[in-house]
Design an enzyme around this catalytic site. Structure first.
Site, short mmCIF file in Angstrom:
data_model
loop_
_atom_site.label_atom_id
_atom_site.label_comp_id
_atom_site.label_asym_id
_atom_site.label_seq_id
_atom_site.Cartn_x
_atom_site.Cartn_y
_atom_site.Cartn_z
CG HIS A 354 -32.64 -7.62 39.58
ND1 HIS A 354 -33.94 -7.18 39.45
CD2 HIS A 354 -32.19 -7.82 38.32
CE1 HIS A 354 -34.27 -7.14 38.17
NE2 HIS A 354 -33.22 -7.52 37.46
CE LYS A 545 -41.70 -9.58 51.94
NZ LYS A 545 -41.26 -8.26 51.55
NE ARG A 546 -37.19 -18.39 47.64
CZ ARG A 546 -36.50 -19.07 46.73
NH1 ARG A 546 -36.86 -19.02 45.46
NH2 ARG A 546 -35.48 -19.81 47.06
CE LYS A 551 -36.66 -11.64 49.95
NZ LYS A 551 -37.06 -10.48 49.11
CB THR A 653 -42.33 -6.49 42.91
OG1 THR A 653 -41.83 -7.79 43.19
CG2 THR A 653 -41.36 -5.73 42.04
CE LYS A 657 -46.22 -8.72 42.21
NZ LYS A 657 -45.26 -9.82 42.35
C1 26Q Z 1 -27.55 -17.25 41.64
C2 26Q Z 1 -26.56 -18.21 41.57
C3 26Q Z 1 -26.88 -19.53 41.29
C4 26Q Z 1 -28.20 -19.86 41.10
C5 26Q Z 1 -29.18 -18.89 41.17
C6 26Q Z 1 -28.86 -17.59 41.44
C7 26Q Z 1 -29.91 -16.55 41.56
C8 26Q Z 1 -31.20 -16.76 41.11
C9 26Q Z 1 -32.19 -15.81 41.26
C10 26Q Z 1 -29.65 -15.34 42.17
C11 26Q Z 1 -30.65 -14.38 42.33
C12 26Q Z 1 -31.93 -14.61 41.88
C13 26Q Z 1 -33.03 -13.66 42.07
C14 26Q Z 1 -32.95 -12.49 42.67
C15 26Q Z 1 -34.13 -11.64 42.90
O1 26Q Z 1 -35.25 -12.06 42.72
N1 26Q Z 1 -33.93 -10.37 43.30
C16 26Q Z 1 -35.06 -9.47 43.56
O2 26Q Z 1 -35.36 -8.79 42.35
C17 26Q Z 1 -36.55 -8.03 42.48
C18 26Q Z 1 -36.86 -7.43 41.12
O3 26Q Z 1 -35.97 -6.40 40.84
C19 26Q Z 1 -36.41 -6.97 43.56
O4 26Q Z 1 -37.65 -6.33 43.73
C20 26Q Z 1 -35.97 -7.61 44.88
O5 26Q Z 1 -35.69 -6.59 45.83
C21 26Q Z 1 -34.73 -8.47 44.66
O6 26Q Z 1 -34.40 -9.16 45.86
#
Ligand code: 26Q
Length: 790
Positions: A354, A545-546, A551, A653, A657
């Site tokens: 991702h 979004k985050r 972004k 995503t 929406k």
């Molecule tokens: C990593 C290390 C320690 C703690 C947490 C994490 C962690 C947690 C969540 C790292 C990444 C995430 C989430 C990433 C994420 O949401 N990525 C997004 O995924 C979407 C679905 O595929 C994409 O549409 C987005 O582009 C992408 O940013």
């Protein structure tokens, strides 16, 4: 399912189970009673689905994810069971406001953002497609923090979403599994020279499953989301108790139960935390043991068909220790030899990536791994040895390549490269949009692509149109169904049948009216929650979004300041009124993201309290953005901001929406935007910015200061920022933001895209002023049938 039975069921639960009467003022208990009534109607179908899959004996998939961002369940369950009208009437009879009950359900916020919500959308779609897919995740006691804004700054509050219980889950202690941590390994060789490894002196915990039903859309199917909760073992307590430490032994339960206490925020600062690795292993081990126990119950120790009948989809690298855990279970627990176990593993695991951002790639220090999971570390070293032998057979003598591809990164401290473990152990590796998958093959995973091109593929993301259109925008859904029938709810490509209606004046008028109503609802929601007045004729320009530098919420703010400056200078011929809404959470340890929130709020304060500005421009920061907020926001948006630096957003995503609710998009050639633009037609997409190749090329000689000096508008915007116009009594607080965009090393190239962004925004305004044209685009944009995979 009829009104009468719903009323009777409600009264039963409300009065007899919850012990409430008409004097109870809180809508919460009415929500609970209704949720119980609806939940009852899922249980029979749940059992039937389970039996149907068992009998069919088809291949099953297990979606392993550290995050399931489910949001609320009640309205989705009602929609899928087709009891909306009956419940509406039943609640009316009982004198209750259904909306109020729906709004008193807390979000299940067990995810950070896109990746977690994707998992939730996929399991919804799988149930609708009647696919035998089970979600496996963790039942965090605390989900994504809730966000308050105090003096313009983010303040995090813990989200104790289970405080009032959870009607939708069922605890299943009979499927508890034991998880080992720590200890050491012992190798024994039997009389026949066979080696057997024992993992001993471990500190075990128990994983107890809680199941949530996942109903398909009006098809009788109910799939399962199984979330693990960590608890202490009996003997864990007993050991200490025997030593006389009764109180300490009970307190020690906490160490076990802490494991599923809290969801980790997506935060570079949280990398390498032992508790996170414990969480990941708990998910991997409990889920694999669960599937294997089921298999052994039906097939005994014969694993010959296991890979043909099961697959595990790894949602990013977070559950990728599963590769090593499946090897351990097959070899140590079921006596398979290495080659048999490896054959099975390599044919059951599949990995979805991702992100391309290098800082987001997971690595674990070998020392920590050894200490926490000694047996798993040995297995990873063995996998690596076999793998490197394969690499050297393919490229004899290519030492550089071996170093690059090794699962173990050498250096002052050795690290396990989790993405490489996932690739080596999987039969499929996918990215989440065409551009992203291409960049994985050409960049990040190039060596692996050269070795195994057949493993790599693309699966462009999708979202469920049930939640993101039918449930959150019933009026628009109704108009579409009246026009083209209801087939679109399970086959989104049918939306293309709306195309001819873009030329139908009467239809355009209704479309416009429905969209204006949605805007009014959004305005009311804002007024209730945040006490601000917005104008329904203004262009609603939304970025939720985050908060992350890539972004580029900052680019959005620079444009808002540019508009503000124009109004102040009186440059307002052919003006289009605009409300800019920005929302999102910053990871608690992400300094820059938090500064960006503060900047948005400060700029908003100056603009919104200036009488010269009035309705011409508003800027609003929406606190505590979450799934249930998006359900209120996306129906009322005119313009969706998808403005990441090209090559950085894997897919996105939110873009999907917004578009299915009739918003137009302003965006870069990034992630799924590219495919969306191809589907809806270039003329219906406001494109701007450098391409991924241009970003890469420019990074070698990027000079933002000279770009600023050559652009008068941008100069004025930067001057306003630099002179402290938005931080009059808070000197220097935005210095780091200013320095970051002016740095020749700014990887996000905000300044480089400013001019083309402003130009694209001018086109947006022009288009918005021509109302008939805008509505036409809205219809075409929403409904050219972009599908993704949901
Ligand atoms: C990593 C290390 C320690 C703690 C947490 C994490 C962690 C947690 C969540 C790292 C990444 C995430 C989430 C990433 C994420 O949401 N990525 C997004 O995924 C979407 C679905 O595929 C994409 O549409 C987005 O582009 C992408 O940013």
């Amino acid at each position: 399912m009829d009104e009468e039975h719903l009323v009777a069921g409600f009264k039963h639960y409300y009065g007899h189970r919850l012990g409430r009467d008409e004097h109870c003022k809180s809508p919460h208990y009415a929500y609970e009673a209704l949720a119980m009534v609806v939940s009852d109607r899922l249980i029979e179908r749940w059992k039937e689905t389970y039996n149907a899959y068992r009998e069919a004996d088809c291949r099953r998939a297990f979606y392993l994810s550290m995050e399931f961002l489910m949001g609320r369940t009640l309205s989705n369950a009602m929609l899928n069971l087709d009891i909306n009208d009956a419940v509406d009437n039943a609640m009316y009879k009982l004198g209750l406001e259904l909306e109020e009950l729906i709004d008193s359900e807390p979000d299940a916020g067990l995810g950070n953002g896109g990746l977690g919500r994707l998992a939730a959308c996929f399991i919804d779609s799988c149930a609708t497609l009647q696919l035998p897919v089970t979600g496996y995740g963790l039942r965090y006691e605390y989900g994504m923090f809730s966000q308050d804004i105090v003096n313009g700054e983010q303040v995090e509050k813990p989200d104790h979403w289970l405080r009032n219980g959870n009607v939708w889950e069922i605890e299943r202690p009979e499927y508890t599994h034991r998880i080992k941590f720590g200890g050491r390994t012992e190798t024994h060789v039997d009389d026949f020279g066979n080696k057997k490894v024992y993992w001993v002196d471990t500190h075990d915990i128990l994983a107890v499953p809680f199941d949530t039903p996942i109903p398909g859309y009006r098809n009788g199917t109910v799939n399962t989301l199984r979330l693990w909760k960590a608890t202490a073992t009996e003997e864990f307590d007993l050991q200490e108790f025997n030593a006389g430490d009764y109180a300490e032994s009970v307190a020690a339960k906490n160490t076990a139960e802490n494991i599923t206490m809290v969801l980790y925020p997506n935060d570079a600062n949280e990398n390498g935390k032992a508790l996170r690795l414990r969480q990941q292993y708990l998910l991997a081990s409990a889920s694999l043991q669960d599937v294997i126990a089921n298999w052994v119950g039906r097939h005994g120790n014969d694993f010959s068909e296991f890979a043909a009948k099961n697959c595990f989809q790894l949602n990013d690298t977070h559950p990728s220790v599963s590769v090593a855990e499946l090897m351990r279970l097959l070899i140590d627990m079921y006596g398979l030899d290495w080659d048999e176990a490896w054959h099975i593993t390599r044919n059951t695991m599949a990995y979805t990536n991702h992100t391309l951002l290098p800082e987001a790639l997971e690595r674990w220090p070998v020392d920590l791994f050894k200490q926490l999971l000694p047996r798993l570390m040995e297995i990873i070293f063995d996998i690596n040895a076999h793998f490197l032998a394969e690499v050297s057979a393919h490229w004899p003598g290519d030492i550089d390549r071996l170093t690059r591809m090794s699962l173990i990164e050498e250096g002052p401290q050795q690290q396990v490269r989790m993405a490489y473990l996932a690739i080596v152990g999987s039969y499929s590796v996918n990215g989440v949009a065409e551009l992203h998958s291409k960049l994985l093959q050409q960049g990040l995973f190039r060596d692996f692509y050269e070795l195994w091109p057949e493993k790599f593929n693309n699966k462009t993301n999708g979202v469920t149109p049930r939640r993101w259109l039918a449930a959150c925008n019933p009026e628009l859904a109704q108009l579409i169904t009246e026009t083209i029938g209801d087939g679109w709810l399970t086959d989104l490509s049918q939306l293309k049948n709306l195309k001819p209606f873009a030329d139908d004046k009467a239809f355009r008028k209704r479309w416009y009216q429905v969209r204006q109503n949605a805007k009014e609802r959004l305005i009311n929601y804002k007024k209730q929650e945040h006490d601000i007045e917005l104008d329904a004729d203004a262009l609603f320009d939304v970025q939720v979004k985050r908060i992350h530098e890539y972004k580029r919420q900052l680019l959005n703010v620079l444009h808002v300041i540019y508009l503000y400056d124009r109004i102040k200078r009186g440059d307002t011929v052919d003006w289009t009124n605009r409300c800019v809404l920005i929302g999102g959470k910053a990871a608690p340890g992400y300094y820059m993201a938090k500064k960006i929130i503060k900047l948005i709020n400060n700029v908003a304060h100056v603009i919104n309290s200036d009488p010269d500005i009035g309705n011409k421009l508003k800027l609003v920061f929406m606190p505590n953005y979450r799934v249930s907020a998006m359900e209120k926001i996306c129906p009322g948006a005119d313009l969706s901001e998808q403005i990441s630096t090209a090559g950085k957003e894997a897919s996105g995503t939110g873009n999907m929406k917004f578009m299915m609710n009739g918003a137009l998009t302003i965006g870069t050639l990034d992630g799924a935007n590219i495919e969306i633009r191809e589907e809806v037609g270039h003329e219906n997409f406001f494109l701007f910015g450098l391409t991924e190749e241009q970003v890469e090329e420019l990074s070698h000689h990027y000079d933002p200061v000279s770009i600023i000096n050559q652009d008068e508008d941008l100069q004025r915007v930067m001057n306003l920022l630099e002179c402290g116009h938005f931080n009059q009594f808070e000197p220097n607080i935005f210095d780091d933001i200013i320095a970051s965009v002016k740095s020749p090393h700014d990887p996000w190239m905000t300044i480089a895209d400013f001019r083309s962004y402003v130009n694209a925004q001018n086109h947006v305004e022009e288009a918005y002023r021509d109302k008939e044209h805008w509505i036409r685009m809205s219809i075409l944009k929403a409904h050219n049938g972009f599908q993704g995979v949901s």
